[in-house]
Design an enzyme around this catalytic site. Structure first.
Site, PDB file in Angstrom:
ATOM      1  N   LEU A   1      35.972  45.202  37.042  1.00 50.32           N
ATOM      2  CA  LEU A   1      36.228  43.983  37.823  1.00 50.32           C
ATOM      3  C   LEU A   1      37.624  43.430  37.541  1.00 50.32           C
ATOM      4  CD1 LEU A   1      34.864  41.867  39.737  1.00 50.32           C
ATOM      5  CD2 LEU A   1      34.458  40.523  37.670  1.00 50.32           C
ATOM      6  N   HIS A   2      38.412  43.288  38.573  1.00 51.43           N
ATOM      7  CA  HIS A   2      39.759  42.738  38.383  1.00 51.43           C
ATOM      8  C   HIS A   2      40.109  41.736  39.476  1.00 51.43           C
ATOM      9  CE1 HIS A   2      40.131  46.505  40.695  1.00 51.43           C
ATOM     10  NE2 HIS A   2      41.171  45.951  41.295  1.00 51.43           N
TER      11      HIS A   2
END
Length: 745
Positions: free
Chosen positions: A646-647
């Site tokens: 997740l970014h």
DNA sequence: GTTCTAGAAC
DNA sequence: GTTCTAGAAC
């Protein structure tokens, strides 16, 4: 030409319609001359009521003027109210003259201050003895506090004169009025674009100047594209008819200036103050007594105006002749309620921004007890404008509503009311009913009715206060220490993604990483840390991550190995420059939590982490803005990312990058594929998960400018266009938590 | 995520 | 001829 001859002829056999004209203007603006000239040549009987002389030739009081005006009107004469009338409080009582059947007009002599001063200084024998040296100071002082009249104060017509020509025209017009003639209703001649926004509203909006474009957009919402473009190109008239993707180069400085102007004066200020628009509760279909209702509104507004901090309240009604607005205005004026905190507004509550340039992030709905989108009036209009999204969102919150209570419903970003008008919440309220044809009629029991109506307004304002509080909490980054990152603070400069060096370095690194994995078949094996290689469960479906797609994951799991590449490491996130930045500034805040490959994996417990990621993004934006304050940022996630882990993308909105190469790149940051961090956090908070859209379709949609939304034939045109386009961003992005700029930090 | 390539479309 | 697009490889 404004004479409404049709109306005149159709009223042939009616009695003479009297007119009360309030002259509005500073000393020296020519009010008395105006009256004298009209009276001299008109065939209609006119009387001039002058406060300076009303008490046997001496200055009198406002009440005396009203009495005198009433007497004249009863005799069938029309009257001029010759006093300055420069603010709402001074004018308030005169609109009640309409109760005598008179049309109430205002004629505004808004002439240059210089001229008024010069005239009043020079004149001799002035009735009010305002002449000579002291006149200049008085006139200046008065003009500083002027608050020009608005239709919603109760006038059927306002004529603005901003120069002597206008005054002459107005004199001719009133002189030409025969006893049975009438003038067209409405607002005429106002040069100042603020008028399009209803003049007084600017005080409410801290007197921010409205940007030029808003005028055209407000005038004609259906053709806003063209209007907006015209105003954008007004620096270069010859280009006005073409789209702004023409090669107008060298806009750097101008563009920056234009952006600064837009950001500083218009929309951002309009958008950022939490504002509740509410209709008068129970006075329409529920037939509640208007006098009593107006007392309760003013009483409750007074009670909450200060409790709400910066937040503002607006009472809205669709009708220009609205009695409730006039009454509330009058009473609010008497109670000296701060007009920058509370105002009234004539307009459609579902089109406040698109038609009135008034941005209210919360609107109240006078709902029915079943919270159903039926019936007429405000309830049907709001449900209709908000689309099925409101019905669904309402059902999630409540099944029914008791009278005297309120329920706040967050509006999904897909609702037209959200993206077109900037409404984030609808608060349903149910007031007391005095209509025997509607359920739970109180049969004229106003003791009970007033109590319920008070409760309803309290519930409404409490719900609004709670929304405001939550937004503030969010913006402050609840649970997040405000401390700058301990480890690598100050690296913004060193790691500016300006040079290609950085990109190359990471490139090299990436290829090394890839080489490292070359030997392993399918890359499904352990990565050496006991973690799965590329098979992850993503949102309940298995997704295979290619080797190349795992660079972020490895950085997040073992950032120590990548000290040269990461900008910052904390226990929960790592911050890196995007390897292929799509804008001048483009960084990623990567979550370090295991098993969180993408947005679809995020659940309720991740809300705190998402907030921290957002706050970290804001910290970096702050640093970037120190270097270039013209940048504007957006924070968000790709619905379906290409890279594992997740970014959060933190990306400046210039999209000035050689790495932006295809439609998919553009759409991944400029369609619903890009989920704003703000919305993601709220959605997780509400539902415990994030709903994701049909992605392929979103990524292949046509290219539209992120500002003006104008479609572009291809990426080259788009890139040329966005370097010049300075149309403000769409409203849903104007919220300060979606677009972040220097002025909102 | 990017790059490369071939074929289609203009 | 150039540009666009999709698929494969990395």
């Amino acid at each position: 030409m404004d004479i409404d001859s049709e109306t005149t002829s159709s009223k042939e056999d009616h009695q003479t319609k009297t007119i009360a004209v309030l002259l509005v203007g500073a000393p020296g603006s020519g009010k008395s001359t105006f009256c004298d000239k009209v009276i001299l040549s008109a065939s209609r009987p006119w009387v001039r009521v002058c406060q300076d002389t009303i008490a046997s030739g001496k200055a009198g009081r406002r009440v005396q003027c009203i009495m005198s005006a009433r007497a004249a009107l009863k005799e069938g004469k029309s009257v001029f109210i010759d006093r300055c009338n420069l603010d709402r409080g001074q004018r308030g009582d005169f609109t009640t003259l309409s109760s005598l059947g008179a049309e109430v007009h205002a004629v505004v002599l808004d002439l240059p201050a210089k001229l008024c001063v010069a005239r009043s200084v020079k004149r001799t024998g002035h009735e009010g003895n305002l002449q000579g040296g002291k006149a200049a100071a008085v006139v200046n002082k008065m003009l500083q506090n002027k608050d020009l009249p608005k239709l919603y104060e109760g006038y059927s017509r306002i004529t603005f004169c901003s120069n002597e020509n206008d005054v002459e025209e107005a004199i001719k017009m009133y002189s030409a009025l025969g006893p049975k003639d009438t003038l067209q209703s409405g607002c005429f001649g106002q040069k100042n674009p603020d008028s399009e926004v209803q003049p007084g509203i600017m005080k409410f909006l801290k007197k921010v100047e409205t940007p030029k474009y808003s005028t055209s957009q407000a005038k004609n919402s259906t053709s806003s594209e063209i209007s907006a473009d015209d105003s954008l190109c007004d620096k270069e008239p010859e280009k006005a008819s073409s789209s702004c993707n023409d090669d107008v180069k060298g806009t750097g400085k101008n563009a920056e200036l234009a952006e600064g102007t837009v950001a500083d004066r218009g929309v951002s200020s309009l958008s950022n103050t939490p504002t509740l628009a509410f209709p008068s509760i129970s006075t329409a279909d529920f037939q509640f007594n208007i006098e009593l209702a107006s007392d309760i509104i003013v009483e409750k507004v007074e009670e909450y105006a200060n409790k709400l901090g910066e937040a503002k309240l607006v009472l809205v009604d669709t009708s220009h002749g609205s009695k409730i607005l006039s009454l509330v205005n009058l009473k609010a004026g008497r109670k000296r309620i701060d007009s920058s905190k509370f105002t009234t507004f004539v307009g459609d509550i579902t089109k406040l921004y698109s038609e009135g340039r008034l941005h209210c992030n919360v609107i109240a709905n006078t709902a029915n007890w079943r919270l159903r989108p039926v019936g007429g009036g405000v309830n049907a209009a709001i449900f209709n404008a908000a689309g099925p999204e409101l019905e669904t969102a309402t059902k999630e919150r409540a099944k029914c509503l008791k009278s005297g209570s309120a329920v706040a419903v967050p509006l999904p970003s897909t609702s037209p009311l959200f993206w077109r008008e900037g409404v984030t919440h609808v608060i349903h309220v149910l007031g007391p009913n005095m209509n025997p044809l509607r359920p739970d009629c109180l049969n004229n029991n106003y003791r009970e009715g007033c109590k319920v109506l008070q409760d309803t307004y309290s519930a409404l304002f409490e719900a609004f206060a709670s929304i405001v509080k939550n937004e503030e909490k969010f913006l402050k980054g609840d649970n997040i220490s405000g401390k700058p990152a301990e480890s690598l603070v100050g690296k913004a400069k060193d790691h500016a993604p300006k040079s290609d060096q950085k990109v190359k370095r990471e490139s090299t690194h990436e290829s090394e990483k890839t080489k490292k994995f070359k030997g392993s078949q399918d890359g499904i094996e352990s990565d050496g840390q006991g973690n799965l290689g590329s098979d992850r469960i993503c949102g309940g479906t298995s997704k295979t991550w290619g080797l190349w797609a795992q660079a972020l994951y490895h950085m997040a799991m073992d950032p120590g190995k990548y000290k040269n590449d990461v900008l910052e490491i904390t226990t929960e996130v790592v911050v890196v420059n995007d390897l292929y930045p799509k804008a001048k500034r483009h960084i990623l805040v990567v979550a370090r939590k295991q098993g969180l490959a993408c947005l679809a994996d995020a659940c309720e417990e991740d809300e705190v982490l998402l907030r921290k990621m957002h706050a970290k993004g804001l910290e970096w934006i702050q640093k970037f803005l120190l270097e270039d304050k013209s940048l504007i940022f957006r924070l968000g996630y790709h619905s379906v990312p290409s890279m594992r882990q997740l970014h959060l993308h933190v990306i400046s909105q210039d999209f000035d990058s050689k790495h932006l190469k295809n439609n998919k790149h553009w759409n991944s940051f400029n369609s619903a594929f890009f989920r704003d961090s703000y919305d993601v956090i709220h959605e997780i908070g509400r539902k415990g998960r994030v709903t994701l859209k049909d992605n392929e379709q979103l990524l292949s949609k046509e290219l539209c400018c992120h500002r003006c939304q104008r479609a572009q034939p291809d990426l080259l045109h788009l890139k040329a266009h966005i370097t010049n386009c300075r149309i403000p961003f769409p409203l849903f992005l104007q919220e300060k938590w979606r677009l972040v700029r220097a002025s909102t930090m």
